[in-house]
Enzyme design. Sequence first.
Site, PDB file in Angstrom:
ATOM      1  N   SER A   1       1.074   2.301 -24.487  1.00  0.00           N
ATOM      2  CA  SER A   1       2.348   2.316 -23.756  1.00  0.00           C
ATOM      3  C   SER A   1       3.540   1.997 -24.653  1.00  0.00           C
ATOM      4  O   SER A   1       3.404   1.363 -25.705  1.00  0.00           O
ATOM      5  CB  SER A   1       2.307   1.295 -22.624  1.00  0.00           C
ATOM      6  OG  SER A   1       1.192   1.511 -21.801  1.00  0.00           O
ATOM      7  N   GLN A   2       4.697   2.416 -24.173  1.00  0.00           N
ATOM      8  CA  GLN A   2       5.971   2.114 -24.848  1.00  0.00           C
ATOM      9  C   GLN A   2       6.198   0.590 -24.807  1.00  0.00           C
ATOM     10  O   GLN A   2       6.018  -0.023 -23.745  1.00  0.00           O
ATOM     11  CB  GLN A   2       7.085   2.829 -24.085  1.00  0.00           C
ATOM     12  CG  GLN A   2       8.469   2.622 -24.644  1.00  0.00           C
ATOM     13  CD  GLN A   2       9.543   3.140 -23.693  1.00  0.00           C
ATOM     14  OE1 GLN A   2       9.234   3.789 -22.686  1.00  0.00           O
ATOM     15  NE2 GLN A   2      10.775   2.846 -24.007  1.00  0.00           N
TER      16      GLN A   2
END
Length: 214
Positions: free
Chosen positions: A61-62
Amino acid sequence: MSLSDDRAGRLILSLRRQGVTDARVLKAMESIDRSLFVHEKFLDQAWEDQALPIDCAQTISQPYIVGLMTQALEVGPRHRVLEIGTGSGYQCAVLSRLARFVYSVERYKSLLTEAETKLKLLGVDNVFTRHGDGGQGWLEQAPFDRIMVTAASPHEPTELLKQLKPGGVLVAPVGRGSVQMLNRYTGQDDGSFRRESLCEVRFVPLVEGLAKEG
Ligand code: SAH
């Protein structure tokens, strides 16, 4: 100061500017070397604020989303936390710095094995992992103080809400499309849940059953 320290510092500053202000969360994220969890060919982007591909067509994920979700979960040092979707193991490592114990479930055996190796490298010793269908939670270890789902649930996560302690918090992306709503559910005294919609997110879907590999 090394180059990676500098990059970490810049990323943390950017997360703070975007609203991730919880000092414990920022400290945990700064202390985990994200480059350990990204694919070799993306090493130069490890400290950029973006999601990156990992094996099995999944993603790490970011960092902003990791920060936002971790902050929204309000994890305390005595909490037992369930994470669904171990993936690279990065979110799990961040949670391990904040919670008493983390229980993480992944449907791809190969991703899980790789994540376990990395967590071991970091000296993390409060994480338990399981190869399984996270949509069913982890009944034998329930109930949990906190639950974080890092894959998009096509419907309200009712099974998982059943494994939350009274007053507990669950954070999950919910929706069937490519854009989902990040929801936070907080257990109320009467056994019901208060649902808040935090923002739109893009997660890979929560898929039923174990993954077939090879
Ligand atoms: N938390 C991860 C993000 C991984 S992406 C990280 O920090 O890197 C989402 C992960 O959820 C993928 O690895 C995917 O295989 C997994 N997943 C999807 N459906 C699942 C299910 N039903 N049970 C367990 N894991 C699941």
